[in-house]
Enzyme design. Sequence first.
Site, PDB file in Angstrom:
ATOM      1  N   GLY A  86      -4.480  10.733  -0.602  1.00 37.77           N
ATOM      2  CA  GLY A  86      -4.944  11.799   0.291  1.00 37.77           C
ATOM      3  C   GLY A  86      -4.538  13.199  -0.138  1.00 37.77           C
ATOM      4  O   GLY A  86      -5.414  14.054  -0.337  1.00 37.77           O
ATOM      5  N   GLY A  98       0.122   8.991   0.605  1.00 35.96           N
ATOM      6  CA  GLY A  98       0.683  10.201   1.199  1.00 35.96           C
ATOM      7  C   GLY A  98       1.709  10.864   0.304  1.00 35.96           C
ATOM      8  O   GLY A  98       1.717  10.685  -0.915  1.00 35.96           O
ATOM      9  N   ASP A 151      -5.700   1.888   3.560  1.00 37.74           N
ATOM     10  CA  ASP A 151      -5.001   0.981   4.486  1.00 37.74           C
ATOM     11  C   ASP A 151      -5.915  -0.185   4.848  1.00 37.74           C
ATOM     12  O   ASP A 151      -5.509  -1.350   4.816  1.00 37.74           O
ATOM     13  CB  ASP A 151      -4.598   1.714   5.772  1.00 37.74           C
ATOM     14  CG  ASP A 151      -3.691   2.897   5.506  1.00 37.74           C
ATOM     15  OD1 ASP A 151      -2.747   2.738   4.722  1.00 37.74           O
ATOM     16  OD2 ASP A 151      -3.949   3.979   6.070  1.00 37.74           O
ATOM     17  N   LYS A 205       0.859  -1.191   0.000  1.00 36.51           N
ATOM     18  CA  LYS A 205       0.000   0.000   0.000  1.00 36.51           C
ATOM     19  C   LYS A 205       0.894   1.240   0.000  1.00 36.51           C
ATOM     20  O   LYS A 205       1.816   1.344   0.806  1.00 36.51           O
ATOM     21  CB  LYS A 205      -0.927  -0.006   1.219  1.00 36.51           C
ATOM     22  CG  LYS A 205      -1.976   1.104   1.171  1.00 36.51           C
ATOM     23  CD  LYS A 205      -1.518   2.358   1.850  1.00 36.51           C
ATOM     24  CE  LYS A 205      -2.433   3.533   1.620  1.00 36.51           C
ATOM     25  NZ  LYS A 205      -2.170   4.634   2.546  1.00 36.51           N
ATOM     26  N   LYS A 262      -3.639   2.210   9.563  1.00 31.19           N
ATOM     27  CA  LYS A 262      -2.481   1.384   9.178  1.00 31.19           C
ATOM     28  C   LYS A 262      -2.270   0.248  10.172  1.00 31.19           C
ATOM     29  O   LYS A 262      -2.080  -0.895   9.785  1.00 31.19           O
ATOM     30  CB  LYS A 262      -1.208   2.229   9.099  1.00 31.19           C
ATOM     31  CG  LYS A 262      -1.220   3.166   7.927  1.00 31.19           C
ATOM     32  CD  LYS A 262       0.079   3.895   7.765  1.00 31.19           C
ATOM     33  CE  LYS A 262      -0.139   5.236   7.120  1.00 31.19           C
ATOM     34  NZ  LYS A 262      -1.242   5.353   6.178  1.00 31.19           N
TER      35      LYS A 262
END
Length: 289
Positions: free
Chosen positions: A65, A32, A186, A29, A245
């Site tokens: 995000g 960010g 996540d 994954k 996470k």
Amino acid sequence: MTSARVRVETLVEALPYIERFAGHSVVIKAGGRAMEEENLKRSLLQDLVLLQRVGLKPVLVHGGGPEIDRWMERVGMQPKFIRGLRVTDEATMELVEMVLCGKINKDLVATLQSLGGAAVGLSGKDGGLLRARLRRSKGGEDLGRVGEVTSVCTDVLEGLTRQGYIPVVATVSADEKGRALNINADHAAGALAAALGALKLIILTDVAGVLGEVGKPDSLISCLTTRQAQRLLSGGKVERGMIPKLEACLTALKGGAQAAHIIGGLSPHALLMELFTDKGIGTMVVKPG
Ligand SMILES: Nc1ncnc2c1ncn2[C@@H]1O[C@H](COP(=O)(O)OP(=O)(O)OP(=O)(O)O)[C@@H](O)[C@H]1O
Ligand SMILES: [Mg+2]
């Protein structure tokens, strides 16, 4: 050592790991700021192509995000989060789907292809990959169109990996009426790792791993048992984006993964370093021995 010698040593060091991991699924994954910078993104995607070439079955799950925030701001909307989950009203849902499935997912697929990989992008809707229902927040707040995964249909992923494709998953799904749901990437990665029986879940983010004290890089926790991770979650030591996470790591381990890792994606080739060298980086979560 000469640089040629170092390179050869590196390959030799990687060999036992390659042998151990070959044939297994690994869910990666990325999100960010680690995906914002072009060079970092390319180095991550190169790593994925390499993993696939040496016999692993990588599945990439992506967030987005920062890019979603930018588009929201452009149209005068205010991003809002509750315990790391994006509050998703109808308008936000529309925008999330456009940015994640339309823009980011296709960009990742095109870059993987340009790097010599074969990739197929899909959302949680495709092939019934992620089935979901509305998620209630722990504090009872209304999160809007945020979904929680109820089941995973891995057929489409297994077919793709068998044929040599790297699946790239945007974590938008739908409820039983077909209305879109935003699933935290996540959480989705954890559910996919469990359903695929993946050997590992590796989460790349913009901090070095789980920090004992937020904002203090030297407080990195290098190893956590599932019990310690649960304690961190219930004790409020992890905040915002780190909450899903750790929850995802717990889901993956419960599903049979050997280990789950949260690592810093802000240095190039962090993924290969974690997988193929003796020196692990970031935080590793494991079941107690
Ligand atoms: N204990 C902690 N240790 C490390 N980071 C923490 C901790 N508590 C909160 N955080 C925050 O979690 C953030 C990472 O989550 P975030 O949701 O922002 O990014 P991401 O999940 O990698 O990206 P995306 O949401 O795009 O998928 C860090 O930047 C940090 O601010
Ligand atoms: Mg996040």
